[in-house]
Every structure is written in C-alpha cells, then in structure tokens.
Design a protein around this motif. Sequence first.
Motif, PDB file in Angstrom:
ATOM      1  N   ARG A   1       0.838  -1.199   0.000  1.00  0.00           N
ATOM      2  CA  ARG A   1       0.000   0.000   0.000  1.00  0.00           C
ATOM      3  C   ARG A   1       0.873   1.249   0.000  1.00  0.00           C
ATOM      4  O   ARG A   1       1.927   1.287   0.621  1.00  0.00           O
ATOM      5  CB  ARG A   1      -0.936  -0.007   1.205  1.00  0.00           C
ATOM      6  CG  ARG A   1      -1.993  -1.092   1.137  1.00  0.00           C
ATOM      7  CD  ARG A   1      -2.812  -1.180   2.410  1.00  0.00           C
ATOM      8  NE  ARG A   1      -1.994  -1.530   3.554  1.00  0.00           N
ATOM      9  CZ  ARG A   1      -2.471  -2.075   4.670  1.00  0.00           C
ATOM     10  NH1 ARG A   1      -3.763  -2.330   4.786  1.00  0.00           N
ATOM     11  NH2 ARG A   1      -1.663  -2.364   5.669  1.00  0.00           N
ATOM     12  N   VAL A   2       0.393   2.284  -0.691  1.00  0.00           N
ATOM     13  CA  VAL A   2       1.144   3.519  -0.884  1.00  0.00           C
ATOM     14  C   VAL A   2       0.462   4.654  -0.137  1.00  0.00           C
ATOM     15  O   VAL A   2      -0.759   4.817  -0.227  1.00  0.00           O
ATOM     16  CB  VAL A   2       1.249   3.858  -2.385  1.00  0.00           C
ATOM     17  CG1 VAL A   2       1.958   5.186  -2.603  1.00  0.00           C
ATOM     18  CG2 VAL A   2       1.968   2.739  -3.129  1.00  0.00           C
ATOM     19  N   TYR A   3       1.238   5.463   0.585  1.00  0.00           N
ATOM     20  CA  TYR A   3       0.736   6.571   1.395  1.00  0.00           C
ATOM     21  C   TYR A   3       1.369   7.861   0.874  1.00  0.00           C
ATOM     22  O   TYR A   3       2.602   7.956   0.770  1.00  0.00           O
ATOM     23  CB  TYR A   3       1.118   6.388   2.866  1.00  0.00           C
ATOM     24  CG  TYR A   3       0.647   5.097   3.490  1.00  0.00           C
ATOM     25  CD1 TYR A   3      -0.346   5.097   4.471  1.00  0.00           C
ATOM     26  CD2 TYR A   3       1.198   3.875   3.130  1.00  0.00           C
ATOM     27  CE1 TYR A   3      -0.782   3.912   5.059  1.00  0.00           C
ATOM     28  CE2 TYR A   3       0.768   2.685   3.707  1.00  0.00           C
ATOM     29  CZ  TYR A   3      -0.212   2.715   4.664  1.00  0.00           C
ATOM     30  OH  TYR A   3      -0.637   1.538   5.241  1.00  0.00           O
ATOM     31  N   LEU A   4       0.552   8.880   0.593  1.00  0.00           N
ATOM     32  CA  LEU A   4       1.086  10.189   0.225  1.00  0.00           C
ATOM     33  C   LEU A   4      -0.009  11.237   0.309  1.00  0.00           C
ATOM     34  O   LEU A   4      -1.200  10.917   0.290  1.00  0.00           O
ATOM     35  CB  LEU A   4       1.703  10.184  -1.176  1.00  0.00           C
ATOM     36  CG  LEU A   4       0.791  10.363  -2.391  1.00  0.00           C
ATOM     37  CD1 LEU A   4       1.619  10.716  -3.617  1.00  0.00           C
ATOM     38  CD2 LEU A   4      -0.036   9.129  -2.637  1.00  0.00           C
ATOM     39  N   GLY A   5       0.411  12.497   0.395  1.00  0.00           N
ATOM     40  CA  GLY A   5      -0.528  13.599   0.491  1.00  0.00           C
ATOM     41  C   GLY A   5      -0.794  14.234  -0.855  1.00  0.00           C
ATOM     42  O   GLY A   5       0.072  14.267  -1.738  1.00  0.00           O
ATOM     43  N   SER A   6      -2.014  14.764  -1.034  1.00  0.00           N
ATOM     44  CA  SER A   6      -2.363  15.465  -2.270  1.00  0.00           C
ATOM     45  C   SER A   6      -3.411  16.527  -1.959  1.00  0.00           C
ATOM     46  O   SER A   6      -4.107  16.465  -0.944  1.00  0.00           O
ATOM     47  CB  SER A   6      -2.906  14.489  -3.321  1.00  0.00           C
ATOM     48  OG  SER A   6      -4.163  13.962  -2.936  1.00  0.00           O
ATOM     49  N   TYR A   7      -3.504  17.502  -2.850  1.00  0.00           N
ATOM     50  CA  TYR A   7      -4.522  18.550  -2.742  1.00  0.00           C
ATOM     51  C   TYR A   7      -5.706  18.151  -3.607  1.00  0.00           C
ATOM     52  O   TYR A   7      -5.556  17.908  -4.805  1.00  0.00           O
ATOM     53  CB  TYR A   7      -3.957  19.889  -3.193  1.00  0.00           C
ATOM     54  CG  TYR A   7      -4.959  21.017  -3.128  1.00  0.00           C
ATOM     55  CD1 TYR A   7      -5.396  21.508  -1.898  1.00  0.00           C
ATOM     56  CD2 TYR A   7      -5.466  21.577  -4.286  1.00  0.00           C
ATOM     57  CE1 TYR A   7      -6.320  22.545  -1.835  1.00  0.00           C
ATOM     58  CE2 TYR A   7      -6.389  22.615  -4.239  1.00  0.00           C
ATOM     59  CZ  TYR A   7      -6.820  23.092  -3.005  1.00  0.00           C
ATOM     60  OH  TYR A   7      -7.734  24.110  -2.939  1.00  0.00           O
ATOM     61  N   VAL A   8      -6.893  18.073  -3.002  1.00  0.00           N
ATOM     62  CA  VAL A   8      -8.069  17.589  -3.736  1.00  0.00           C
ATOM     63  C   VAL A   8      -9.035  18.700  -4.128  1.00  0.00           C
ATOM     64  O   VAL A   8      -9.994  18.456  -4.860  1.00  0.00           O
ATOM     65  CB  VAL A   8      -8.814  16.497  -2.936  1.00  0.00           C
ATOM     66  CG1 VAL A   8      -7.918  15.293  -2.758  1.00  0.00           C
ATOM     67  CG2 VAL A   8      -9.288  17.020  -1.582  1.00  0.00           C
ATOM     68  N   GLY A   9      -8.803  19.951  -3.641  1.00  0.00           N
ATOM     69  CA  GLY A   9      -9.631  21.078  -4.046  1.00  0.00           C
ATOM     70  C   GLY A   9     -10.435  21.678  -2.915  1.00  0.00           C
ATOM     71  O   GLY A   9     -10.613  21.082  -1.855  1.00  0.00           O
ATOM     72  N   ASN A  10     -10.891  22.914  -3.118  1.00  0.00           N
ATOM     73  CA  ASN A  10     -11.707  23.641  -2.128  1.00  0.00           C
ATOM     74  C   ASN A  10     -11.007  23.753  -0.772  1.00  0.00           C
ATOM     75  O   ASN A  10     -11.640  23.684   0.281  1.00  0.00           O
ATOM     76  CB  ASN A  10     -13.066  22.960  -1.959  1.00  0.00           C
ATOM     77  CG  ASN A  10     -13.908  23.009  -3.218  1.00  0.00           C
ATOM     78  OD1 ASN A  10     -13.918  24.015  -3.922  1.00  0.00           O
ATOM     79  ND2 ASN A  10     -14.575  21.908  -3.522  1.00  0.00           N
ATOM     80  N   GLY A  11      -9.691  23.925  -0.819  1.00  0.00           N
ATOM     81  CA  GLY A  11      -8.929  24.094   0.412  1.00  0.00           C
ATOM     82  C   GLY A  11      -8.673  22.814   1.177  1.00  0.00           C
ATOM     83  O   GLY A  11      -8.151  22.855   2.293  1.00  0.00           O
ATOM     84  N   VAL A  12      -9.042  21.670   0.607  1.00  0.00           N
ATOM     85  CA  VAL A  12      -8.929  20.389   1.311  1.00  0.00           C
ATOM     86  C   VAL A  12      -7.819  19.546   0.696  1.00  0.00           C
ATOM     87  O   VAL A  12      -7.684  19.458  -0.528  1.00  0.00           O
ATOM     88  CB  VAL A  12     -10.263  19.612   1.250  1.00  0.00           C
ATOM     89  CG1 VAL A  12     -10.122  18.228   1.876  1.00  0.00           C
ATOM     90  CG2 VAL A  12     -11.358  20.409   1.946  1.00  0.00           C
ATOM     91  N   SER A  13      -7.019  18.932   1.558  1.00  0.00           N
ATOM     92  CA  SER A  13      -6.014  17.966   1.130  1.00  0.00           C
ATOM     93  C   SER A  13      -6.310  16.623   1.763  1.00  0.00           C
ATOM     94  O   SER A  13      -7.097  16.514   2.710  1.00  0.00           O
ATOM     95  CB  SER A  13      -4.612  18.433   1.518  1.00  0.00           C
ATOM     96  OG  SER A  13      -4.235  19.576   0.781  1.00  0.00           O
TER      97      SER A  13
END
Length: 525
Positions: free
Chosen positions: A300-312
Amino acid sequence: MGVRLRALQLLVASVLPLLGLSVRAKVGDVSWSYETGAEIFGSAAVASDGSVFFGSRSGNVYALNSDGSEKWIVSTGDWVDSSPALSKDESVVYAGSWDNKLYALATDSGAVLWTFTAGSLITASPALDDEGNLYFGSSDGFFYSVDSTGELRWFYFVGAELDSSPAVSEDGHVYVGAYDGNLYSFTGDGELRWTFAAREPVEDNDSRIAGPIAIGENGEIYFGSADGYCYAVTPEGELDWEFDTLEKVDTGVVIGNNGELILASRSGTVYALDRFGVPIWESFVGDVFFSTPAVDSKGRVYLGSYVGNGVSSLNVLEDGGDLVWDHLVVDYIDSPPVIDHLGRVIYGCYDGALYVIEADAEPALSSWHRYGGGRENRSLKEPYEVSVLSARFGEWIGELGLEGVFADPCFDAEEDGYPLALEYLVGGDPAEFDRVGLTSGVERIEGVDRLWLEHDRVLGDSEVSFVLEYSVEWGEWEDLMGLEGIGQELVNADLLGDGWYERVRLVLPTGLPAATLFRLRMACD
C-alpha cells in the motif's frame, strides 16, 4: 532489522502468526495530533523508542514521546523545512533552518551541541555516512560536508540552489540534485566524480531537481525532475532509463517490496514502475507537490495530495492504485509520511499540526521504502539486514540463492500466506503457491476411530522447537503430548529426499470434545 518472527503457529487449515492483542483505534483514526501553530513542510524522523522529531515554520524543532506528549522544543532563528535526521546511535538529531544554520541537538534533552552556518538557508535534510559525517546543500549554491562535531570537512560550489536531500551509497559515494538540473556525484572526500544532466525544461525555464535522491538495491540512483521525467542512473553516471510523467516531479522515488518504484508528479498521478521503468499501474489522486510516498509491507502507498476547495488528503492506495482509505485536512500536505514501528502513519500539514494516524501497517521490505530510506531519515543506502531465524535457516537460504529482502523470514514472494520462515520450518517451496504443514485424518485402530494429526518439520535445527497444543473452544492452550493415551510415530524420515525434513504423526486419544482445536507452534530461540 532484528528477528521479527519469534514464534509461529499452524492450525489445521490456516496459518496464524502469534500476535499480542491490544486495543487500538480503527484504521484511519487519529491516534493523536500535535499543534505547532505554523506550517509543517518536512518529514518526521522516528527513533526506536517511538520518539518523534520534526520541524515547523514556527521556527522550532520538536521532540515528542510516542504518545504525543512533549519531550522538548528548540527554537531556531527561522523556518525549519528540513526533515530532521538521526545519528546512528540516535543520540543526536540534525536539522537545517532558514536562519542558514545546521543544528545538532541532543535527542534526550534538546541541548544544542553545535551549529554550522552556511551562506544561505538550509531546507534539505542532511545525509549521514557510516562514520557519522554529514552531507547537505544550501541555497547559497554550496554543497557541504561536516563531521559529527560540526567541523567543516569540505565544500563544493555548484552555483545553483541545493534543496534536494542527498543520498549516500554503500561504498560511500554521495549523490545530490540541484536547481541547475544536474545530478552530482561526489566521493566521500569531496571529489566530483561526475554530473548527469536532466532534459532541458519544456516550459517555465525550470529544470530543478528538488526532491530527495534514492538508491536502489543494485546501486541505481533514482530521482525526478521539473522537466517531467523520472530517471534511473547507473553508479557510473550513465542513463539507464527515463520515464515521462507528463508534469514536474518534486517527490522522491521509493522502492516497494518487490523492487517496484513509486513516485508522483504534478499531474496528480501516482506511478508504480518496474525496475526497468515500465509502468505497472497509475492512479490519479489530485495535485501532488512534495509529499514523497511511503510503501508498507502489503504494497500500500501513502502520500498527500490537494483535492480542491482548500482540502487535502492523506491517501492510502492499494497495491494496484485503488484508494483504500484517506484522511482529510483543511490545508496543504507537502510532508512525506512515515510509517512507524507501532503501525501508525505520521505526517505534517500546513494547518500546523502533526498527525499520527492508526494504519495497522509495517514499512515495506526494502531499503528505501520512504523519504530518507528509513525512519531515521539518514539517507544512507545500507545493506538489507536479513533477520537471523537460525543458522540452519541461513544454510537453507544460501542453497536457494536468496539475498537481501528476498531472504527475509517475513517475505512471502508467492503470497500463499506462508512467509519464508514457515516455508523453511514445514518444508514448503518458496517459489510455489503451496499449502503445507499440519494435516488431520481418521484411522480405525482396534475397532475404534482415532483422529490423527501429521506435521512436517525441519531436521537438525537446535534453535527451533515444535510443540503441538490443543484448546477447547479457544480456551487455554495446553501441550498435546501431556494427554494420556496419545501415540506418536515417524511417517517419513526423509520427506523430500534431501535429508532436510521428516513427517510425524500423532494419534489422539478418544474422548476429546468435538470443539477441540489443535495447533502446531514453532518457537525460534
């Protein structure tokens, strides 16, 4: 690594590791969080006692205990975007600051042991070699090496900003990327070995190599560039292959259980490549900036991303790219996550908090499964240390010709539920999907049907003991050999014809309750 498989058990139809039971939060729940009041950009380093070290744009370096309680706080003169790195004995933690200084802090007290001043800010995490020497770049265009006391060993003027965290190979060579689009290789004494130039930028005149450098099992150097490519370069500085990610790459490249390479680009896509640079899978998660992935033992892979409307989102992807679960926050995630030895994933956020999330995970069986290689963030390529189950196990591994991660007792190449340790103990084939171990049947003896159990076991290993146990409706387990009227016989003294395994049968006494359960437990001394 140390031995992780100390005891194993087989039930009639299944394999069950002996695990201690504890009450935990559910997977994806926040175990605890810690507020710093300012953005967290870098990764955390985790010591063997569970202590967590990280920096913040509050200008502080923080040390927390494994339960989130405060250990100490040390103030620097500016932002701390550098991911701290621990010394080999974990007595010192090193971190750079925007105040142009590299700090050496005592892990027990936070005492400032020494500082080294560069000509500009230090955002890269320092790498350490086996001798404790440190290597790091600065925005002043210089690449530095200091010893463990903070004395300057050497410097080299690259002439371009150096935000990339370097990596040190097993043979002591140092690799670092720069904003001029070049990968530099130095000897440990500061001699320039070679440079490798990435492609010319397509747009923005941006050719930087900003992400951390990674080193593969065979010494290959992996990195991404703002030119939109991931590169594999040989230890001699020659291009092995390149992969077009369609957008800038600011994350590092990490290595999974089977040698697969994981990275992400500004296109919002996470890529899994084989060691030849051929895509295995890809998954779109949203805008990914600097959050270098982490990979666990299940792929399994873990990482952060920005999904829009100020939410990550901290995303957890199954091996194959499908989303398993995520943790949402209101702000950006640039922090590379780390999986600690307590089964939690730790990351920082621009909302000022460090989050510790229950993940029920272990790091992947590779030497570079996350930012900095290991939880200490030392960025040193070390030989993969195989757990020593027993001397006889080592002989068995040698006969199979297995090395590194593929020789680890916990490794299960064919994913049949039998790690190497169990294959060894009960005569399985690690290259085949097989089911071996404890079997049962009924035999009529003197007019009475008697239940029997058979199991296979390795011969000549004094460090391994086999115990057959029984339990009534999951009650207390007791030694089966203590039952009156039990019989034992040798079914086959050379089961596989190689002198390694035998098969033993135990004939059980009559009168046992129908709900009785049986298991074969194996302990490695």
